[in-house]
Design an enzyme around this catalytic site. Structure first.
Site, short mmCIF file in Angstrom:
data_model
loop_
_atom_site.label_atom_id
_atom_site.label_comp_id
_atom_site.label_asym_id
_atom_site.label_seq_id
_atom_site.Cartn_x
_atom_site.Cartn_y
_atom_site.Cartn_z
N HIS A 1 1.18 -1.33 -0.15
CA HIS A 1 0.29 0.32 -0.15
C HIS A 1 1.22 1.48 0.09
CE1 HIS A 1 0.97 -0.30 3.90
NE2 HIS A 1 0.66 0.69 3.98
C1 UD1 Z 1 -1.91 5.57 6.00
C2 UD1 Z 1 -0.95 6.19 6.36
C3 UD1 Z 1 0.61 4.92 5.85
C4 UD1 Z 1 -0.13 3.70 6.78
C5 UD1 Z 1 -1.51 3.39 5.77
C6 UD1 Z 1 -1.48 2.06 7.00
C7 UD1 Z 1 -0.14 8.74 6.41
C8 UD1 Z 1 0.53 9.52 4.79
N1 UD1 Z 1 -0.30 7.23 5.51
O1 UD1 Z 1 -1.60 5.39 4.06
O2 UD1 Z 1 1.65 5.91 6.60
O3 UD1 Z 1 0.34 2.79 6.26
O4 UD1 Z 1 -2.56 5.12 6.48
O5 UD1 Z 1 -2.91 1.26 6.51
O6 UD1 Z 1 -0.62 9.04 7.31
N2 UD1 Z 1 -9.47 4.58 2.23
C9 UD1 Z 1 -10.17 3.84 1.89
N3 UD1 Z 1 -11.22 3.39 2.95
C10 UD1 Z 1 -10.48 3.98 4.21
C11 UD1 Z 1 -8.86 4.63 4.66
C12 UD1 Z 1 -8.64 4.99 3.08
O7 UD1 Z 1 -11.13 4.31 1.07
O8 UD1 Z 1 -10.54 3.68 5.52
C13 UD1 Z 1 -8.81 5.13 0.60
C14 UD1 Z 1 -8.72 6.68 -0.34
O9 UD1 Z 1 -9.13 5.90 -1.98
C15 UD1 Z 1 -8.09 7.11 0.61
C16 UD1 Z 1 -6.99 5.99 -0.10
O10 UD1 Z 1 -7.31 5.52 0.43
O11 UD1 Z 1 -7.75 8.08 -0.89
C17 UD1 Z 1 -5.34 6.30 1.16
O12 UD1 Z 1 -5.62 5.75 2.55
P1 UD1 Z 1 -4.64 7.33 3.18
O13 UD1 Z 1 -5.21 7.02 5.01
O14 UD1 Z 1 -4.74 9.00 2.95
O15 UD1 Z 1 -3.57 6.30 3.33
P2 UD1 Z 1 -2.88 5.17 2.79
O16 UD1 Z 1 -2.87 4.62 1.95
O17 UD1 Z 1 -4.06 4.59 3.27
N1 UDP Z 2 -3.59 -5.78 9.28
C1 UDP Z 2 -5.34 -6.29 9.07
N2 UDP Z 2 -5.92 -6.76 7.81
C2 UDP Z 2 -5.06 -6.40 6.84
C3 UDP Z 2 -3.67 -5.83 6.48
C4 UDP Z 2 -3.30 -6.16 7.54
O1 UDP Z 2 -5.29 -6.96 10.72
O2 UDP Z 2 -5.82 -6.93 5.78
C5 UDP Z 2 -3.01 -5.57 10.53
C6 UDP Z 2 -1.17 -5.93 10.57
O3 UDP Z 2 -1.05 -7.68 11.22
C7 UDP Z 2 -0.29 -5.06 11.45
C8 UDP Z 2 -1.14 -3.44 10.76
O4 UDP Z 2 -2.42 -3.74 9.96
O5 UDP Z 2 -1.02 -5.08 12.61
C9 UDP Z 2 -0.05 -3.03 9.29
O6 UDP Z 2 -1.28 -2.00 8.96
P1 UDP Z 2 -0.63 -1.11 7.60
O7 UDP Z 2 0.28 -2.62 6.95
O8 UDP Z 2 -1.81 -0.83 6.89
O9 UDP Z 2 0.24 0.14 7.74
P2 UDP Z 2 1.78 0.03 8.13
O10 UDP Z 2 2.13 -0.73 9.58
O11 UDP Z 2 2.35 -0.02 7.02
O12 UDP Z 2 1.79 1.40 8.86
#
Ligand code: UD1
Ligand code: UDP
Length: 366
Positions: A206
């Protein structure tokens, strides 16, 4: 009573704050106030973690939602400011490195409220990552820095932080893992997809540096498809990645790859269960590098760097380039049982949150 405002906004945040909230709640001197910023809002990215990790409903819910970095960060700041003014907490506790983390730390410090950063000091030294900016900026304005591994202490000292502000307390993400590991083992989620233990690859991706780039995402898709010809691949897709796969016209390749199983983002127990039984976890996640090390499960991180070096030094993690040959070879190696074994990093013992509560109770009482 010490009033600690605990802020969380994204999937990994919820997993990190659950043990903190419990430890604060059980501590005689600390009263937690839980704020959900709304950065993640889908049931599969938010609600399921509150249910499974036994978190109460947030005391306060903001509506950060999705958007550009500035918009999302500003929205959390705008909505959190009056809450902090009204609640007057003794400390604002933030976790990890997401936009909600930085937004809350900035808002609190401008209001002269003490800030504690849990998971401080991690550095990838790669400022293309939005998280790296969030880590540096959050640490710069935090009063108490709780670290998960030795490298973080070194980075904070190099950035001029006083030793009195740094506390090596362990890893709260591993607190959650240890608490729910037995539960997750009993789920046997791999059987839902007809897989045998150690015979499949579990994939997550992601990071915007990878999935927002059409050329790189195409190479990832090709790699997965090739691995899928030899071993089943389970791919719970993050919403950002799902969106990009559709936008870049890559869905058909994946759907037509017989060995690749595209699934919705999973709940914590279900995902933990898959990690426990996987032959290899292929990922660009931060937290998953740590969880696989704690579980002793092979992990290949498709990145040039990691802010969590102990997962490589003592754990089961390897950094690998985005190259279909290399990733295919890694999958063959891991599923043949030829991966390195690791050991547990110091203080990843399931009790980090209790240590953090004890430190806060001491420093804030003085
Ligand atoms: C965010 C964090 C990243 C973390 C990740 C965990 C920042 C800069 N990034 O990235 O560090 O690793 O969360 O998963 O804070 N969206 C949905 N539903 C949701 C949430 C998001 O559809 O509930 C989609 C939207 O299109 C959104 C995109 O995902 O624009 C990105 O979401 P965003 O929270 O901005 O960043 P992540 O890629 O989730
Ligand atoms: N995780 C989860 N379901 C999923 C993918 C990840 O519960 O389908 C959990 C995973 O075990 C870990 C956390 O989400 O605890 C990691 O989140 P993510 O990779 O989105 O974020 P990051 O750690 O890179 O910020």
């Amino acid at each position: 009573m010490i009033r600690a405002l605990l802020v969380a906004g994204t999937r990994p945040n919820f997993i990190k704050i659950a043990p903190l909230h419990r430890a604060f709640d059980q501590h005689e001197a600390i009263e937690p106030i839980l704020v959900h910023t709304g950065q993640h809002y889908d049931a599969a990215m938010s609600d399921v973690f509150f249910q499974q990790l036994e978190l109460p409903r947030p005391d306060i819910s903001l509506s950060a939602g999705s958007g550009s970095h500035a918009r999302q960060t500003a929205r959390v700041m705008q909505e959190l400011e009056p809450i902090i003014v009204e609640q007057r907490p003794d400390v604002v506790v933030v976790v990890g490195d997401v936009n909600s983390t930085l937004a809350a730390a900035l808002t609190a410090s401008k209001l002269h409220v003490l800030v504690a950063h849990v998971e401080a000091g991690l550095r990838s030294f790669d400022r293309r990552m939005p998280e790296e900016i969030n880590r540096i900026a959050t640490d710069a304005i935090s009063d108490y820095l709780f670290v998960t591994e030795a490298a973080a202490i070194k980075h904070l000292r190099e950035e001029g932080k006083a030793d009195e502000a740094i506390f090596f307390t362990g890893n709260v993400m591993i607190d959650s893992l240890r608490r729910y590991e037995e539960k997750a083992r009993s789920v046997s989620q791999h059987e839902v997809y007809g897989m045998n233990a150690r015979s499949f690859v579990l994939l997550t991706a992601h990071r915007p540096e990878l999935v927002d780039n059409p050329a790189l995402l195409a190479v990832l898709v090709e790699s997965i498809s090739r691995i899928g010809d030899r071993h089943p691949v389970l791919f719970p897709i993050h919403p950002r990645t799902r969106k990009r796969i559709v936008e870049f016209g890559l869905e058909d390749v994946l759907v037509n790859s017989a060995g690749v199983h595209l699934i919705e983002p999973l709940g914590y127990f279900e995902f933990l269960s898959l990690m426990i039984h996987a032959g290899l976890v292929l990922t660009d996640s931060g937290g998953i590098q740590e969880e696989t090390t704690a579980l002793g499960v092979p992990c290949a991180t498709i990145r040039d760097n990691t802010e969590r070096p102990c997962t490589i030094e003592v754990g089961t993690n390897e950094l690998l380039p985005l190259d279909p040959d290399v990733l295919e070879d890694a999958s063959n190696r891991a599923l043949s049982g030829l991966w390195k074994t690791g050991s547990l990093p110091l203080l990843w013992d399931g009790h980090a949150a209790e240590r953090i509560a004890a430190v806060l109770a001491t420093v804030l009482r003085d």
